[in-house]
Structure formats: structure tokens, C-alpha cells
Design a protein around this motif. Sequence first.
Motif, mmCIF file in Angstrom:
data_model
loop_
_atom_site.group_PDB
_atom_site.id
_atom_site.type_symbol
_atom_site.label_atom_id
_atom_site.label_comp_id
_atom_site.label_asym_id
_atom_site.label_seq_id
_atom_site.Cartn_x
_atom_site.Cartn_y
_atom_site.Cartn_z
ATOM 1 N N GLU A 1 0.815 -1.206 0.000
ATOM 2 C CA GLU A 1 0.000 0.000 0.000
ATOM 3 C C GLU A 1 0.856 1.267 0.000
ATOM 4 N N ILE A 2 2.114 1.176 0.477
ATOM 5 C CA ILE A 2 2.927 2.378 0.567
ATOM 6 C C ILE A 2 3.967 2.451 -0.538
ATOM 7 N N GLY A 3 3.948 1.553 -1.479
ATOM 8 C CA GLY A 3 4.923 1.621 -2.550
ATOM 9 C C GLY A 3 4.569 0.729 -3.717
ATOM 10 N N PHE A 4 5.184 1.047 -4.851
ATOM 11 C CA PHE A 4 4.997 0.248 -6.057
ATOM 12 C C PHE A 4 6.278 0.334 -6.864
ATOM 13 N N ARG A 5 6.864 -0.850 -7.169
ATOM 14 C CA ARG A 5 8.159 -0.869 -7.826
ATOM 15 C C ARG A 5 9.147 -0.048 -6.983
ATOM 16 N N ASN A 6 9.807 0.921 -7.577
ATOM 17 C CA ASN A 6 10.744 1.757 -6.827
ATOM 18 C C ASN A 6 10.117 3.061 -6.358
ATOM 19 N N LEU A 7 8.806 3.171 -6.473
ATOM 20 C CA LEU A 7 8.090 4.382 -6.070
ATOM 21 C C LEU A 7 7.524 4.201 -4.671
ATOM 22 N N MET B 1 -0.712 9.448 -5.296
ATOM 23 C CA MET B 1 0.274 8.449 -5.710
ATOM 24 C C MET B 1 -0.374 7.095 -5.969
ATOM 25 N N ARG B 2 -1.431 6.780 -5.241
ATOM 26 C CA ARG B 2 -2.141 5.528 -5.541
ATOM 27 C C ARG B 2 -2.737 5.572 -6.945
ATOM 28 N N GLU B 3 -3.142 6.769 -7.388
ATOM 29 C CA GLU B 3 -3.642 6.912 -8.747
ATOM 30 C C GLU B 3 -2.515 6.724 -9.763
ATOM 31 N N ILE C 1 0.009 3.141 -13.835
ATOM 32 C CA ILE C 1 1.175 2.366 -14.273
ATOM 33 C C ILE C 1 0.772 0.927 -14.568
ATOM 34 N N GLN C 2 -0.006 0.349 -13.648
ATOM 35 C CA GLN C 2 -0.459 -1.027 -13.866
ATOM 36 C C GLN C 2 -1.398 -1.135 -15.059
ATOM 37 N N LEU C 3 -2.210 -0.112 -15.281
ATOM 38 C CA LEU C 3 -3.173 -0.122 -16.376
ATOM 39 C C LEU C 3 -2.484 0.092 -17.716
ATOM 40 N N TYR C 4 -1.527 1.030 -17.771
ATOM 41 C CA TYR C 4 -0.883 1.392 -19.030
ATOM 42 C C TYR C 4 0.318 0.518 -19.360
ATOM 43 N N GLY C 5 0.880 -0.131 -18.334
ATOM 44 C CA GLY C 5 2.107 -0.893 -18.548
ATOM 45 C C GLY C 5 2.056 -1.878 -19.695
ATOM 46 N N PRO C 6 1.057 -2.767 -19.760
ATOM 47 C CA PRO C 6 1.020 -3.782 -20.819
ATOM 48 C C PRO C 6 0.774 -3.212 -22.209
ATOM 49 N N PRO D 1 2.206 14.218 -8.832
ATOM 50 C CA PRO D 1 1.990 15.420 -8.018
ATOM 51 C C PRO D 1 3.281 15.889 -7.376
ATOM 52 N N ALA D 2 3.373 17.180 -7.153
ATOM 53 C CA ALA D 2 4.524 17.733 -6.434
ATOM 54 C C ALA D 2 4.535 17.211 -5.004
ATOM 55 N N LEU D 3 5.704 17.130 -4.413
ATOM 56 C CA LEU D 3 5.826 16.582 -3.060
ATOM 57 C C LEU D 3 5.038 17.397 -2.056
ATOM 58 N N ARG D 4 4.942 18.721 -2.237
ATOM 59 C CA ARG D 4 4.190 19.558 -1.298
ATOM 60 C C ARG D 4 2.691 19.258 -1.353
#
Length: 482
Positions: free
Chosen positions: A124-130, A137-139, A144-149, A299-302
Motif C-alpha cells: 500500500e505504501i509503494g509500487f516498484r521503486n516508487l 500516488m495511488r492513482e 502504471i499497472q493499467l498502461y504498462g502492458p 503530483p509535487a511533493l508539497r
Amino acid sequence: MTDHIPSSERLPAVAPDLVLVLWGHGEWQVKSFSERLSAWLGIDPLQARGRSAEHLFADAVPSLLELATEVLERGQDLSDVKIRLFPEQPEFLADIQFAGLTDDYLGRLVRVTLRRETTASRQEIGFRNLVGQSAAMREVFRKIQLYGPSDAAVIITGETGAGKELVAQALHEESTRHSRLFAAINCTAISDQLLESELFGHERGAFTGAVREHRGYFERADGGTLFLDEIGDMPLHTQSKLLRVLEDGKVQRVGSEKSHQVDVRIVGATNVPLEQAVAENRFRADLYHRLAVLRIHIPALRERREDISLLAERFLQHFNSKYNKGVQRFTPEAIRLLQSYLWPGNVRELRNVIERVVVEAETEAIGARAFGEWIQERQQFASAAPPAHAVMDSRPAPADNLPMVIPYQDQDSISPVSVVEADIVASGRGRGIRAELTAEAIRAAYRACGGNLTAAARRLGVHRATLYRHLSRLNLTREQLS
């Protein structure tokens, strides 16, 4: 009673409460165990009562006793602290809370709630190296999972340092091309002529210095993914050649009359709106429509401050390993300070700051004081930033001119404080009171913004109405500011 290290096979998914008591003479002793924790430790709760916690948990990292003492001294609870009770055992997440006084009022109770971090919670707190658990970020992870293939082109948008290349790599890893090359090139890092050569290759003698033939990124990435960073700044004549490759899948080297068929997925990234570049005739409209099939915005970190502590923890672990350091955690004050800053450099800036404090760290916990020198540097940078004359009052400040904002809370309200006052947090002074803007800080911001009070308030990190209240308190007029 024999001490032993519990078996990992009997580790509970969620460990129950462990309650310690600090007696009048200052020694931590066990008040009670929950039944499940007692079973895991293999200790009778009645026999454990009154036993030295320092002896029982001598190998805890970080020290369980120091954490409990910190809660009492600072008067603030700790949450989600990663802790290992015994060597070679998995980590727990610990919440340490003040739980009141003992019956005789000679000791203070601290409740330590332990829980295991499950695989599901880690996902829940990460995906790959993100890393991220914010909705934004969940979006990103979902897309990424939707567009990857897919083989369709993707445009990744976001500010500098937000992590666009990491998203591109994640797209590649989620695709059927993951076993082939992922190649990345920055379209602004090399000259126009060399950019064409690097992308499409060249023949021997094609230009001065071309002493041998050269395979470009398109040929090398055949079957894989090509990431074009800062694609919005690509020269127009290079855009034309890129469009031809996208249309027919054929690459023609510089100085050659032959074409090579390639199969490359294009992922582009930009920190400038491509629509604006098209309107200004800096980017071809036909190439824009060809590239912007799928879009992912980072999104920006802020805008996702709930992710800052997760990123800081990830970088802490990385640099601990890299520099062979023994830093265990950040203090709550340090995390609040990091979450207060607007991070114009985004994740890249956060990573650099964490590397710095880890290298300089000499203790197990990094506190707000460790960021004092960095805060002063940011103060100097902010005071030397160019004037904001051109910024309209209704517009947000540009990302490279954002102030540092330290929120301070008293019993009545939260008052943001600019980088000029940030040393109060770093030094630990002023705890429990609201920091005030100084006349010097307001005057410097007012002059830097060309006499625009709204822009000056934004620069100082306060609302315009708050700035007016400070002016009234200091008996300052516009004439005096000028």
C-alpha cells in the motif's frame, strides 16, 4: 525462568500490548504483558511482573527504554516507529504512548503497542521503486499497472525532481518488454546535432568527428522502451524526424540513405505544459497528438505531504547502508519539520537533504537540530531569489520561488512561519509558543516582491491577512517597508 529468543514461526501478525512502568527511582520494569505477547515470549505474565525491562529487552533496536523515556520527557506520543526486539527477528511497528500514573503515583506508565508490518501494508505504501500512500500516488500506481502492458506512447508530467524517470521505469517493468532494454536520454542535456546522432545514429563521415558508425538509442532499444526526458524542449527539426519514426517505425541514421525497422515504445516526460508549447509553436501539434495518447501526472511533493515520512525513511535506510551508518529513525520534530517545507526540488531535494544529515549523523536518532545548517542555507537562498514582480496575485508562486514554511501550533491556532524564523525550530527554542515574523523579514520580502504585499505574504509563507496583522503589531506602514 530462562530467557530465550522467541521463534519467528510463532510471531503474531499483530502483537498485543506490552505495558512498562517507570518506578520512582527511574528504573523501567514490566507492569504486565498481554496474553498473546506472553505466549510468544514464553514467559508467565505473573513471573514477568516487576522484572527489569532493561534486562529483558536489552537487544532492542532502537532501545525500547529510550523511546519510552523520550515520550515522557517530550510529552508527546510516538507512532509507527520501526523496532526489532531481538536480534535476527523481523521488525515491528511500535506506538509508544503515555498511559498515566501508577496507583501509588510514584511511577509513570507507558503503553507500547507492537504490530507486524504485513506484505499487504507494504504494498500500500509503494509500487516498484516508487513510494507513497497518498491518494494522488495511488492513482499513479493504478495508471502504471493499467498502461504498462500497452504499447501506446505515454507522456509523464510533473515538476523537476518529482520522479518521472522512476515512473517510466515502472511502466517498462510492467510491460511485456521488461526483459529488453530500458534506455533514457535527456533531450536538453546535449546539443541539437548530437541529440539527433544519439537518437537515430550516424554513419561514418556523416559530420566532422564521426570517425565510425554509431547505433542510436532507437536501434539499441529495439524491442524495449525509450524514455525521452524533457521532450517538450526537443528542437523542431528533431521533432520532425521523431514523428516519422513513430509513424512508420523506421529509423534513418544521420548521413545514411537506408532505414532500419525498429519496435520501440516511447515514454516522454516534461515539466512544461505541452499544450502551451504547441500554442507557442515550440512543439509540433501532430507530434503532440501522436505522443499524448496516455498521460500520467506526478503530483509535487508539497501536494502529498503524507508521503514525506515514508520517503525519508526509505532514504534513511538506503544511506545507512551506503555509508555504513547506524541511524535508526527521525524524531517526531524532524518529521514535522520535513513536512512543513514546500520542497521546490521535490523528491530529489528531499533525497539530497536526507543524504546530508545521515552522513553528518553521530546518533541513532536524527532530530530537527540536524537540519539547522540546511535551514540557514535555504534562508539565504530565499533572500537572494529574484523579485516576484511578474507573479499575479491570483496565481500560485512558481515552484523555484517557494518559501520554507514551518507551522507552529499553540492552544488557539496554527501560524505559518517563514524560513527566516525556521531557526527557532532547529534550535528547539520557543517550544509551545507561536513564532512571530520580524520587521527585517517582512521588509526583505516586501522589497524582493517589488512592493506587492500579496506576493510578499506568499514568499513569507503566510496568508495576506496574517501579514497585515504582523504589520499592525509592528506598527509598520508601506512607506516604512519601502
